[in-house]
Structures are given as structure tokens and as C-alpha cells.
Motif scaffolding. Structure first.
Motif, PDB file in Angstrom:
ATOM      1  N   PRO A 156      -5.391   5.505   5.342  1.00  0.00           N
ATOM      2  CA  PRO A 156      -4.178   5.106   5.949  1.00  0.00           C
ATOM      3  C   PRO A 156      -4.823   5.571   7.524  1.00  0.00           C
ATOM      4  O   PRO A 156      -5.728   6.680   7.826  1.00  0.00           O
ATOM      5  CB  PRO A 156      -3.742   6.107   4.993  1.00  0.00           C
ATOM      6  CG  PRO A 156      -4.008   6.856   4.568  1.00  0.00           C
ATOM      7  CD  PRO A 156      -5.739   5.708   3.909  1.00  0.00           C
ATOM      8  N   ASP A 157      -2.778   5.479   8.627  1.00  0.00           N
ATOM      9  CA  ASP A 157      -3.393   6.007   9.606  1.00  0.00           C
ATOM     10  C   ASP A 157      -2.161   6.770  10.120  1.00  0.00           C
ATOM     11  O   ASP A 157      -2.224   7.895  11.111  1.00  0.00           O
ATOM     12  CB  ASP A 157      -3.767   4.726  10.772  1.00  0.00           C
ATOM     13  CG  ASP A 157      -2.316   3.845  11.010  1.00  0.00           C
ATOM     14  OD1 ASP A 157      -1.738   4.189  10.017  1.00  0.00           O
ATOM     15  OD2 ASP A 157      -2.479   3.046  10.982  1.00  0.00           O
ATOM     16  N   GLY A 158      -1.471   7.323   8.945  1.00  0.00           N
ATOM     17  CA  GLY A 158      -0.732   7.449   9.718  1.00  0.00           C
ATOM     18  C   GLY A 158       0.570   7.289   9.946  1.00  0.00           C
ATOM     19  O   GLY A 158       1.605   7.908  10.698  1.00  0.00           O
ATOM     20  N   LEU A 160       1.177   3.485  10.614  1.00  0.00           N
ATOM     21  CA  LEU A 160       1.363   2.282   9.953  1.00  0.00           C
ATOM     22  C   LEU A 160       1.355   1.795   8.900  1.00  0.00           C
ATOM     23  O   LEU A 160       2.097   1.207   7.829  1.00  0.00           O
ATOM     24  CB  LEU A 160       0.753   0.873  10.802  1.00  0.00           C
ATOM     25  CG  LEU A 160       1.745   0.775  12.729  1.00  0.00           C
ATOM     26  CD1 LEU A 160       0.278  -0.337  13.174  1.00  0.00           C
ATOM     27  CD2 LEU A 160       2.466   0.730  12.572  1.00  0.00           C
ATOM     28  N   VAL A 161       0.266   2.802   8.234  1.00  0.00           N
ATOM     29  CA  VAL A 161      -0.256   2.725   7.039  1.00  0.00           C
ATOM     30  C   VAL A 161      -0.079   4.408   6.159  1.00  0.00           C
ATOM     31  O   VAL A 161      -0.925   4.976   7.128  1.00  0.00           O
ATOM     32  CB  VAL A 161      -1.954   1.848   6.609  1.00  0.00           C
ATOM     33  CG1 VAL A 161      -1.827   1.573   5.464  1.00  0.00           C
ATOM     34  CG2 VAL A 161      -1.860   0.969   7.865  1.00  0.00           C
ATOM     35  N   TRP A 162       0.922   4.456   5.670  1.00  0.00           N
ATOM     36  CA  TRP A 162       1.378   5.460   5.176  1.00  0.00           C
ATOM     37  C   TRP A 162       0.445   5.941   3.898  1.00  0.00           C
ATOM     38  O   TRP A 162       0.211   4.963   2.622  1.00  0.00           O
ATOM     39  CB  TRP A 162       2.787   5.638   5.235  1.00  0.00           C
ATOM     40  CG  TRP A 162       3.810   5.266   5.486  1.00  0.00           C
ATOM     41  CD1 TRP A 162       3.430   5.427   7.301  1.00  0.00           C
ATOM     42  CD2 TRP A 162       5.146   4.707   6.548  1.00  0.00           C
ATOM     43  NE1 TRP A 162       3.983   5.535   8.024  1.00  0.00           N
ATOM     44  CE2 TRP A 162       5.227   5.123   7.531  1.00  0.00           C
ATOM     45  CE3 TRP A 162       6.034   4.772   5.043  1.00  0.00           C
ATOM     46  CZ2 TRP A 162       7.016   5.244   7.684  1.00  0.00           C
ATOM     47  CZ3 TRP A 162       6.867   4.744   5.336  1.00  0.00           C
ATOM     48  CH2 TRP A 162       7.318   4.928   7.491  1.00  0.00           C
ATOM     49  N   THR A 163       0.247   7.401   3.708  1.00  0.00           N
ATOM     50  CA  THR A 163       0.483   8.118   2.182  1.00  0.00           C
ATOM     51  C   THR A 163       1.323   8.285   1.754  1.00  0.00           C
ATOM     52  O   THR A 163       2.612   8.302   2.294  1.00  0.00           O
ATOM     53  CB  THR A 163      -0.541   9.115   2.184  1.00  0.00           C
ATOM     54  OG1 THR A 163      -0.655   9.832   3.217  1.00  0.00           O
ATOM     55  CG2 THR A 163      -2.418   8.171   2.641  1.00  0.00           C
ATOM     56  N   TYR A 164       1.019   9.086   0.862  1.00  0.00           N
ATOM     57  CA  TYR A 164       2.901   9.508  -0.139  1.00  0.00           C
ATOM     58  C   TYR A 164       3.293  10.179   1.061  1.00  0.00           C
ATOM     59  O   TYR A 164       4.142  10.507   1.233  1.00  0.00           O
ATOM     60  CB  TYR A 164       2.786  10.095  -1.642  1.00  0.00           C
ATOM     61  CG  TYR A 164       1.687  11.227  -1.464  1.00  0.00           C
ATOM     62  CD1 TYR A 164       2.638  12.559  -1.163  1.00  0.00           C
ATOM     63  CD2 TYR A 164       0.443  11.097  -1.521  1.00  0.00           C
ATOM     64  CE1 TYR A 164       1.359  13.572  -1.131  1.00  0.00           C
ATOM     65  CE2 TYR A 164      -0.342  12.151  -1.427  1.00  0.00           C
ATOM     66  CZ  TYR A 164      -0.437  13.306  -1.406  1.00  0.00           C
ATOM     67  OH  TYR A 164      -1.176  14.427  -1.092  1.00  0.00           O
ATOM     68  N   LEU A 241      -5.564  -5.443   5.927  1.00  0.00           N
ATOM     69  CA  LEU A 241      -4.506  -5.625   7.196  1.00  0.00           C
ATOM     70  C   LEU A 241      -4.909  -5.780   8.972  1.00  0.00           C
ATOM     71  O   LEU A 241      -5.521  -4.615   9.429  1.00  0.00           O
ATOM     72  CB  LEU A 241      -3.707  -3.818   7.066  1.00  0.00           C
ATOM     73  CG  LEU A 241      -3.734  -3.567   5.305  1.00  0.00           C
ATOM     74  CD1 LEU A 241      -3.729  -1.770   5.193  1.00  0.00           C
ATOM     75  CD2 LEU A 241      -2.252  -4.602   4.854  1.00  0.00           C
ATOM     76  N   LYS A 242      -3.833  -6.364   9.217  1.00  0.00           N
ATOM     77  CA  LYS A 242      -3.790  -5.878  10.743  1.00  0.00           C
ATOM     78  C   LYS A 242      -2.922  -5.636  11.554  1.00  0.00           C
ATOM     79  O   LYS A 242      -1.748  -6.014  11.343  1.00  0.00           O
ATOM     80  CB  LYS A 242      -4.225  -7.867  11.313  1.00  0.00           C
ATOM     81  CG  LYS A 242      -4.269  -7.834  12.361  1.00  0.00           C
ATOM     82  CD  LYS A 242      -4.583 -10.458  12.577  1.00  0.00           C
ATOM     83  CE  LYS A 242      -4.799 -10.051  14.367  1.00  0.00           C
ATOM     84  NZ  LYS A 242      -4.786 -11.909  14.625  1.00  0.00           N
ATOM     85  N   VAL A 267       2.921   1.326   2.660  1.00  0.00           N
ATOM     86  CA  VAL A 267       2.339   2.369   1.711  1.00  0.00           C
ATOM     87  C   VAL A 267       1.233   2.275   0.804  1.00  0.00           C
ATOM     88  O   VAL A 267       1.884   1.265   0.062  1.00  0.00           O
ATOM     89  CB  VAL A 267       3.420   3.173   0.802  1.00  0.00           C
ATOM     90  CG1 VAL A 267       3.285   4.291   0.448  1.00  0.00           C
ATOM     91  CG2 VAL A 267       4.864   2.991   1.759  1.00  0.00           C
ATOM     92  N   LEU A 268       0.087   3.515   0.894  1.00  0.00           N
ATOM     93  CA  LEU A 268      -0.505   2.918  -0.184  1.00  0.00           C
ATOM     94  C   LEU A 268      -0.469   4.189  -1.523  1.00  0.00           C
ATOM     95  O   LEU A 268      -0.142   4.885  -0.702  1.00  0.00           O
ATOM     96  CB  LEU A 268      -1.945   3.417   0.719  1.00  0.00           C
ATOM     97  CG  LEU A 268      -2.526   2.515   1.396  1.00  0.00           C
ATOM     98  CD1 LEU A 268      -3.322   3.278   2.120  1.00  0.00           C
ATOM     99  CD2 LEU A 268      -2.703   1.270   1.319  1.00  0.00           C
ATOM    100  N   ALA A 269      -0.784   3.261  -2.929  1.00  0.00           N
ATOM    101  CA  ALA A 269      -0.404   4.089  -3.778  1.00  0.00           C
ATOM    102  C   ALA A 269      -1.264   3.127  -4.537  1.00  0.00           C
ATOM    103  O   ALA A 269      -1.336   3.094  -6.066  1.00  0.00           O
ATOM    104  CB  ALA A 269       1.197   4.286  -4.057  1.00  0.00           C
ATOM    105  N   VAL A 270      -2.582   4.021  -4.885  1.00  0.00           N
ATOM    106  CA  VAL A 270      -3.491   3.549  -5.363  1.00  0.00           C
ATOM    107  C   VAL A 270      -4.997   3.770  -5.687  1.00  0.00           C
ATOM    108  O   VAL A 270      -5.826   3.820  -6.178  1.00  0.00           O
ATOM    109  CB  VAL A 270      -4.032   2.485  -4.275  1.00  0.00           C
ATOM    110  CG1 VAL A 270      -3.328   0.854  -3.579  1.00  0.00           C
ATOM    111  CG2 VAL A 270      -5.279   3.439  -3.117  1.00  0.00           C
TER     112      VAL A 270
END
Length: 466
Positions: A156-158, A160-164, A241-242, A267-270
Motif C-alpha cells: 500500500p502507498d496510502g 492509490l493502493v489503500w489499506t482499511y 499493480l502498475k 483496497v488490500l484486504a489480504v
């Protein structure tokens, strides 16, 4: 006892930690909590509670769209995203303040900082790199929780790619969203954003969504989500992810084929990993496996006088499990005689998507795998008067019984308000209730709870209304 000496110190003020501290104080122990960020932990500040506030807004948007079904004419409504987020944050702040009040009321000392083991019965507290205090305690409970898991290449980068965390406070509504992972966290965010009109795609690495749920409930949810317009890809993996300035292209592999999907946000939820770092575990007898601390049935670690509870010790990663572990741990420390180990088979799980999902105990397949001869009952929401009156006829209740003894092995539900209903079956399991007692129980009419009765009757060929 000096101001820095305690009977029990809890490291972490989440739903496990603060509950353990309050119970400890109730039992007459001089107690302290060390919390480095927010009292109430992730659950209260960035998880369970504020996400329910967000989901409530999404539910209301759905009801407005269908207002005509209930005799109302509504046109031209708009979604005020900042207001939705603001309400969610206010709910979290109110409850965090409530936890602070409860700790003060119970005379629990709170240290604002990071706690670290510093020898037998010793803890140091630091804040912003500066030492605040050296503490001693006969007993120390580690309740530092967990954080979102990151996968290589999918960090995650805060932006484009989010956590919860980022998914809970969006500055603008994405038009397209990719959710990686279909457990409770992933599905709840997918449901929230879809309910507000976002084009949502969910990718799950195993062959079905909500993999810990009963397969029949999982399949029902899959169809329901697709009916709402959600795209679901199972048996798939995000390989890359590009990133561009304001969108992301994800490469997804499924069934030997590859496809690219371009979205505004991911959103990453792994899954999650325990916060085991920088706790001073080095040189202790505390064992860590797969980023979680190993404990026995009473939450004792391998180090005398040190215990661990909650997400830090592993699945199921649920706030109510953490709270219950905290109580069990403290009561055992205090020497109470009637302390029982936690039975994970009686811990209910809830997912607050639309429709809601709730379960307790064994799934049908798990019961078969354990060698049980079973009886299974099912009852649909469409057969329930209250569900139809509410305009919520989509759902089902499923029960799994031991055919030989009548023991309730598991219950699984999908539909409106099932997260409130599941506790009835949880109590039944705790009391070791059989099908006979459940059949003889009178359920009020008209209520959704009547389906719980009918699902029991159905397991024995006695359902009345379907």
C-alpha cells in the motif's frame, strides 16, 4: 507499592486490553494500561465501529433509491462524502472518549506511549523516542493487536493502493475500485462502496468468496453481490499493480489466463499480522509463530508472568474474542475458581455487508469432515412475514445438528439483521442446547427470529411455513 509498580500492566488499549484492565481493577488489582495511539484500539478507531457507521450511510443510500417501494417519492439526492466520513470519525471519537472514561472510573492508570518488556516483571514506556517511565508488574498482558498484511509487489502507498485506514477516509469517491481479498474486511468495503454507486471488482485467491463461511452461504452471497452489480473473480491472484498519476492497472491471473483491470483505487484486504515487533521479546521464552505469539488455553506465554491476548495471538481475529480472552486471562491471574478456557467453536462471526452474514460453530462440510452424522435445516427469508414487511425477503438461515445427540453444531445466516440474530444460536451452543429445547422455545411473531425456529424444525422435517 510505588506509583510505577503495579499488580498487572496491559500493553495495548484495544478491545482486549482495555477490557482486561477494567476486569483486573474490578478484582482489586492495581492496574495500568500502556497505549501508544488511541484508546479502543484499531477496532474502535479504525475498524469495527467506524466501518459500521460508513455502512449505515451506504444502507440509507440504498433505501433512498428504493423509497418508491415504501410509498415515498425522492429525487435529486446527492452523496456528501466528507459528511459521511466525518460522521464515522465522530462515532469513533465518541467511543474512544468513552473508553477513557471507563478506565478512569475504574481507577486504571493510563500511560500514553509505547510499552516494551525490559526484563522480568519490568516494562519501559517511550514516546517519540524519549523514555517516559520504567514500570514493574507481577503480571504483564501483551495486547498489541495486529495490522494489515502486505504482499510483495502489492504494498500500500496510502494514495492509490489503500489499506482499511485509507479506505475509511477517502477524500473523493473513486469511480472504479478493486478490492483484493474477500474476507469480512474486503467484503464490507466492497459493499460500502458499491452501495454508494462505485464500480467494484473483488478478487479472491481461493475458489469462493468469504472462504471461512459455510459454502452454501458463500454461494448465496456471491449471487447477491453480483445481482447488485459487483464483479467477483475467484480462484485468481493479482500479479502486479502498475500505477499512473491517478489510477492503477492490475494484472489478474485466473484459470491460466491473464487480464488487466484499470481502476482508480485498490483496497488490500489480504489478512493481518500480529504486532510482535519492538516488544522486547528477545531473550524471553515467548514463542512467535507466523507473526503471532503462542499461548496456552489461559493466554499464558512461555515467559512466566507474561500473557498475550487478542489479534496478537491469532485467529479468529475478532474484537469480542479479544475481550473474552482478556477476561479469562485476568480471572485466572486473580485465582478465580470457575474460569473456563475459551471455546472457539462458540465464537460468533459477523460480516456487515448487504446482505449481512453471521455464523457460529461448524459449517456443514466441517461437521462432515469431523465424522459427524448430521441433520441440516434451512429456512428462507421469503417465508417470513417480518422479512417481507421490511422489504428484505432475500436471505436464509441454516442449522447443522448432530443426528445422534441433537447437539447444535453450527448455524449460518445471511440476510437483514442476522448479525443481531446470531447471538440466539450462540447462547444455545454455550448452554449445550439440543434440538428439543430449541423446538420447544416460543419465538415471538412477527419477527425475523422466527426463522431461527423454523430452521431448527426444518432439520427434522417439521418446518411449518415452508
Amino acid at each position: 507499592m510505588s506509583d510505577n509498580a503495579f499488580d498487572l500492566i496491559v500493553v495495548g488499549g484495544g478491545p482486549g486490553g482495555y477490557v482486561a484492565a477494567i476486569r483486573s481493577a474490578q478484582l482489586g488489582l492495581k492496574t495500568a494500561v500502556i497505549e501508544r495511539e488511541h484508546l479502543g484500539g484499531i477496532c474502535l478507531n479504525w475498524g469495527c465501529i467506524p466501518t459500521k457507521a460508513l455502512l449505515r450511510s451506504s444502507e440509507i443510500a440504498h433505501l433512498i433509491r428504493h423509497a418508491g417501494d415504501y410509498g415515498f417519492s425522492v429525487s435529486g439526492f446527492t452523496i456528501d462524502l466528507p459528511k459521511i466520513v466525518e460522521r464515522s470519525r465522530k462515532v469513533a471519537a465518541q467511543l474512544s472518549a468513552g473508553v477513557k472514561h471507563l478506565l478512569k472510573k475504574n481507577k486504571v492508570t493510563v500511560f500514553d506511549g509505547h510499552g516494551r518488556l525490559n526484563g522480568a516483571g519490568k516494562l519501559s514506556v517511550e514516546k517519540d523516542g524519549k523514555k517516559l517511565a520504567d514500570l514493574t508488574a507481577k503480571h504483564i498482558i501483551l495486547a498489541t493487536g495486529a495490522r494489515a498484511r502486505a504482499l510483495p509487489g502489492l504494498e500500500p502507498d496510502g494514495k492509490l493502493v489503500w489499506t482499511y485506514k485509507e479506505a475509511m477516509v477517502p477524500k473523493e469517491m473513486p469511480k472504479k475500485l478493486l478490492v483484493v481479498g474477500s474476507g469480512a474486511i474486503g467484503i464490507e468495503f466492497a459493499s460500502f462502496y458499491r452501495g454508494l454507486g462505485v464500480d467494484v471488482t473483488v478478487v479472491e485467491v481461493v475458489d469462493r468468496i468469504l472462504p471461512v463461511e459455510d459454502a452454501e452461504i458463500s454461494a448465496f452471497a456471491h449471487k447477491s453481490f453480483e445481482k447488485q452489480g459487483m464483479k467477483i473473480i475467484t480462484g485468481a491472484a493479482v500479479k502486479a499493480l502498475k500505477k499512473s498519476d491517478n489510477f492503477v492497472t492490475a494484472t489478474i491471473e485466473s484459470g491460466g489466463k491473464s487480464q488487466d483491470i484499470t481502476v482508480d483505487r485498490v483496497v488490500l484486504a489480504v489478512g493481518i499480522v500480529g504486532n510482535v515487533e519492538n516488544l522486547g521479546l528477545e531473550g524471553t521464552k515467548i514463542k512467535v509463530e507466523k507473526a503471532h505469539i503462542v499461548v496456552d488455553e489461559f493466554c499464558r506465554t512461555g515467559e512466566p508472568g507474561v500473557y498475550a491476548i487478542g489479534d496478537l495471538v491469532g485467529a479468529p481475529w475478532l474484537a469480542h474474542k479479544a475481550s473474552h480472552e482478556g477476561v479469562i486471562c485476568v480471572e485466572k491471574i486473580a485465582g478465580l475458581n470457575d474460569v473456563h478456557p475459551l471455546d472457539v467453536r462458540s465464537i460468533p462471526g459477523c460480516t456487515y455487508c448487504s446482505p449481512q452474514i453471521a455464523s457460529v460453530g461448524l459449517t456443514e462440510q466441517a461437521a462432515k469432515d469431523k465424522g459427524y452424522e448430521i441433520k441440516v435445516g434451512r429456512f428462507p427469508f421469503i417465508g417470513n412475514g417480518k422479512a417481507i414487511a421490511l422489504g428484505e425477503p432475500e436471505g436464509m438461515v441454516k442449522t447443522v445438528f448432530d443426528a445422534k445427540t441433537g447437539e447444535l453444531l453450527g448455524a449460518h445466516m445471511i440476510g437483514a439483521e442476522v448479525t443481531e440474530l446470531i447471538q440466539g444460536y450462540t447462547i444455545a451452543k454455550t448452554l449445550e442446547t439440543t434440538e428439543a429445547e430449541l423446538m420447544h422455545t416460543v419465538f415471538p411473531h412477527p419477527t425475523l427470529s422466527e426463522m431461527m425456529h423454523e430452521a431448527v424444525l426444518a432439520a427434522y422435517g417439521r418446518a411449518i411455513h415452508y
